[in-house]
Enzyme design. Structure first.
Site, PDB file in Angstrom:
ATOM      1  N   ARG A 132       1.114  -1.210   0.048  1.00 49.05           N
ATOM      2  CA  ARG A 132       0.170  -0.024   0.011  1.00 49.05           C
ATOM      3  C   ARG A 132       0.809   1.316   0.037  1.00 49.05           C
ATOM      4  O   ARG A 132       1.892   1.152   0.769  1.00 49.05           O
ATOM      5  CB  ARG A 132      -1.092  -0.050   1.055  1.00 49.05           C
ATOM      6  CG  ARG A 132      -1.755   0.947   1.134  1.00 49.05           C
ATOM      7  CD  ARG A 132      -2.571   1.565   2.679  1.00 49.05           C
ATOM      8  NE  ARG A 132      -3.374   2.513   2.400  1.00 49.05           N
ATOM      9  CZ  ARG A 132      -3.955   3.115   3.425  1.00 49.05           C
ATOM     10  NH1 ARG A 132      -3.893   2.740   4.726  1.00 49.05           N
ATOM     11  NH2 ARG A 132      -4.483   4.201   3.238  1.00 49.05           N
ATOM     12  N   HIS A 133       0.468   2.324  -0.745  1.00 47.92           N
ATOM     13  CA  HIS A 133       1.301   3.635  -0.701  1.00 47.92           C
ATOM     14  C   HIS A 133       1.480   4.079   0.941  1.00 47.92           C
ATOM     15  O   HIS A 133       0.953   3.632   1.498  1.00 47.92           O
ATOM     16  CB  HIS A 133       0.745   4.666  -1.419  1.00 47.92           C
ATOM     17  CG  HIS A 133      -0.738   5.053  -1.081  1.00 47.92           C
ATOM     18  ND1 HIS A 133      -0.957   5.595   0.123  1.00 47.92           N
ATOM     19  CD2 HIS A 133      -2.020   4.595  -1.118  1.00 47.92           C
ATOM     20  CE1 HIS A 133      -2.074   6.037   0.648  1.00 47.92           C
ATOM     21  NE2 HIS A 133      -2.938   5.404  -0.543  1.00 47.92           N
ATOM     22  N   GLY A 134       2.573   4.831   0.931  1.00 53.58           N
ATOM     23  CA  GLY A 134       2.869   5.288   2.411  1.00 53.58           C
ATOM     24  C   GLY A 134       1.964   6.451   2.659  1.00 53.58           C
ATOM     25  O   GLY A 134       0.954   7.056   1.921  1.00 53.58           O
ATOM     26  N   GLN A 135       1.815   6.860   3.870  1.00 59.16           N
ATOM     27  CA  GLN A 135       0.949   7.768   4.591  1.00 59.16           C
ATOM     28  C   GLN A 135       1.232   9.145   3.684  1.00 59.16           C
ATOM     29  O   GLN A 135       2.186   9.638   3.208  1.00 59.16           O
ATOM     30  CB  GLN A 135       1.369   8.296   5.931  1.00 59.16           C
ATOM     31  CG  GLN A 135       0.503   9.169   6.552  1.00 59.16           C
ATOM     32  CD  GLN A 135       0.877   9.686   7.649  1.00 59.16           C
ATOM     33  OE1 GLN A 135       1.948  10.298   7.986  1.00 59.16           O
ATOM     34  NE2 GLN A 135       0.177   9.423   8.739  1.00 59.16           N
ATOM     35  N   ARG A 148       0.219   8.849  -5.477  1.00 59.40           N
ATOM     36  CA  ARG A 148       0.764   8.370  -4.449  1.00 59.40           C
ATOM     37  C   ARG A 148       1.409   7.004  -4.397  1.00 59.40           C
ATOM     38  O   ARG A 148       2.281   6.737  -3.543  1.00 59.40           O
ATOM     39  CB  ARG A 148      -0.356   8.627  -3.088  1.00 59.40           C
ATOM     40  CG  ARG A 148      -1.427   7.820  -3.473  1.00 59.40           C
ATOM     41  CD  ARG A 148      -2.597   8.255  -2.392  1.00 59.40           C
ATOM     42  NE  ARG A 148      -3.920   7.607  -2.657  1.00 59.40           N
ATOM     43  CZ  ARG A 148      -5.035   7.990  -3.404  1.00 59.40           C
ATOM     44  NH1 ARG A 148      -4.741   8.904  -4.216  1.00 59.40           N
ATOM     45  NH2 ARG A 148      -5.932   7.147  -3.531  1.00 59.40           N
ATOM     46  N   GLY A 164      -9.756   8.707  -2.711  1.00 59.02           N
ATOM     47  CA  GLY A 164     -10.401   8.020  -3.785  1.00 59.02           C
ATOM     48  C   GLY A 164      -9.535   8.449  -5.302  1.00 59.02           C
ATOM     49  O   GLY A 164      -8.236   8.040  -5.397  1.00 59.02           O
ATOM     50  N   TRP A 194      -3.516  13.617   3.037  1.00 58.73           N
ATOM     51  CA  TRP A 194      -4.745  13.539   3.172  1.00 58.73           C
ATOM     52  C   TRP A 194      -5.192  12.291   4.309  1.00 58.73           C
ATOM     53  O   TRP A 194      -6.160  12.466   4.884  1.00 58.73           O
ATOM     54  CB  TRP A 194      -5.364  13.436   1.839  1.00 58.73           C
ATOM     55  CG  TRP A 194      -5.666  14.814   1.154  1.00 58.73           C
ATOM     56  CD1 TRP A 194      -5.023  15.890   1.503  1.00 58.73           C
ATOM     57  CD2 TRP A 194      -6.584  14.964   0.139  1.00 58.73           C
ATOM     58  NE1 TRP A 194      -5.632  16.859   0.738  1.00 58.73           N
ATOM     59  CE2 TRP A 194      -6.424  16.366  -0.231  1.00 58.73           C
ATOM     60  CE3 TRP A 194      -7.696  14.244  -0.607  1.00 58.73           C
ATOM     61  CZ2 TRP A 194      -7.265  16.965  -1.153  1.00 58.73           C
ATOM     62  CZ3 TRP A 194      -7.948  14.778  -1.660  1.00 58.73           C
ATOM     63  CH2 TRP A 194      -8.036  16.089  -1.764  1.00 58.73           C
ATOM     64  N   ASN A 195      -4.402  11.283   4.110  1.00 62.81           N
ATOM     65  CA  ASN A 195      -4.339  10.004   5.352  1.00 62.81           C
ATOM     66  C   ASN A 195      -4.288  10.888   6.553  1.00 62.81           C
ATOM     67  O   ASN A 195      -5.035  10.488   7.308  1.00 62.81           O
ATOM     68  CB  ASN A 195      -3.487   9.090   5.082  1.00 62.81           C
ATOM     69  CG  ASN A 195      -3.422   8.244   3.848  1.00 62.81           C
ATOM     70  OD1 ASN A 195      -2.481   7.853   3.241  1.00 62.81           O
ATOM     71  ND2 ASN A 195      -4.641   8.200   3.040  1.00 62.81           N
ATOM     72  N   GLU A 211      -7.232   3.380  -6.683  1.00 64.55           N
ATOM     73  CA  GLU A 211      -8.158   3.147  -5.486  1.00 64.55           C
ATOM     74  C   GLU A 211      -9.491   3.108  -5.767  1.00 64.55           C
ATOM     75  O   GLU A 211      -9.911   3.892  -6.931  1.00 64.55           O
ATOM     76  CB  GLU A 211      -7.725   4.386  -4.361  1.00 64.55           C
ATOM     77  CG  GLU A 211      -8.314   4.404  -3.097  1.00 64.55           C
ATOM     78  CD  GLU A 211      -8.387   3.012  -2.494  1.00 64.55           C
ATOM     79  OE1 GLU A 211      -8.512   1.923  -3.086  1.00 64.55           O
ATOM     80  OE2 GLU A 211      -7.862   2.901  -1.282  1.00 64.55           O
TER      81      GLU A 211
END
Length: 186
Positions: free
Chosen positions: A10-13, A62, A24, A16-17, A86
């Site tokens: 999964r992409h890193g933080q 990302r 999205g 927006w996280n 996503e």
């Protein structure tokens, strides 16, 4: 169906996280922590023999940024595939999660994706993930997103692969899937 050996990142933080926003199809850059998480994923992958593996990323910024940090030192080529993007959240793109309705469900955060106005929905994500996996001809390292990665893992290793996980999990680690089993690498 038998699938090839796969590593899922999964992409890193992202910023927006960190803010609790629905991303999205929109994008925000990796934070310093997110870049560190991608570097850790690269360290995990460097311990593996990936000579015969394809490297494939979501085309979203990302994920591409994460692939550049984690995979570029190991891969001759990292290609993108739109099916690894996503889940689309429609009208809720960019909205703060805590301002949105929280459905009464066993996993209310995942249920938000089903009720997002003009969103893609989980069935559509599962259909494109299935199509991607059916086209995959050999072992691969995939860089993707929370919901998409979770969907891929469920297809590859069954519902038990996502038990106890959340949509927020997976950053900084690597999921190894082989012969219907999943192993979390940290």
């Amino acid at each position: 169906m038998a699938y090839p050996e796969i590593y899922i990142l999964r992409h890193g933080q992202t910023t927006w996280n960190l803010e609790g926003r629905m991303q999205g199809e929109l994008n925000s850059p990796l934070t310093a922590q997110g870049r560190d998480e991608a570097a850790r994923q690269g360290e995990i992958l460097a311990e593996r023999d990936l000579r015969e593996f394809a490297f494939i990323s979501s085309p979203q910024g990302r994920a591409v940024q994460t692939a550049g940090i984690a995979c570029a030192p190991l891969a001759e080529l990292v290609r993108t595939d739109d099916r690894l993007r996503e889940i689309g959240v429609g009208d809720w793109s960019g909205a703060l999660r805590d301002t949105l309705p929280l459905p009464d469900a066993s996993d209310p955060y995942m249920a938000q994706y089903e009720v997002a106005p003009n969103g893609e929905g989980l069935a559509a994500v599962k259909a494109r993930c299935n199509a991607f996996l059916q086209d995959l001809k050999g072992p691969a390292v995939l860089v993707t997103h929370g919901v998409t990665g979770r969907t891929l893992r469920e297809i590859l290793a069954g519902p038990e692969a996502i038990e106890g996980t959340t949509i927020h999990g997976g950053q900084g680690c690597v999921y190894h899937l082989k012969n219907g089993s999943q192993n979390l690498l940290t």
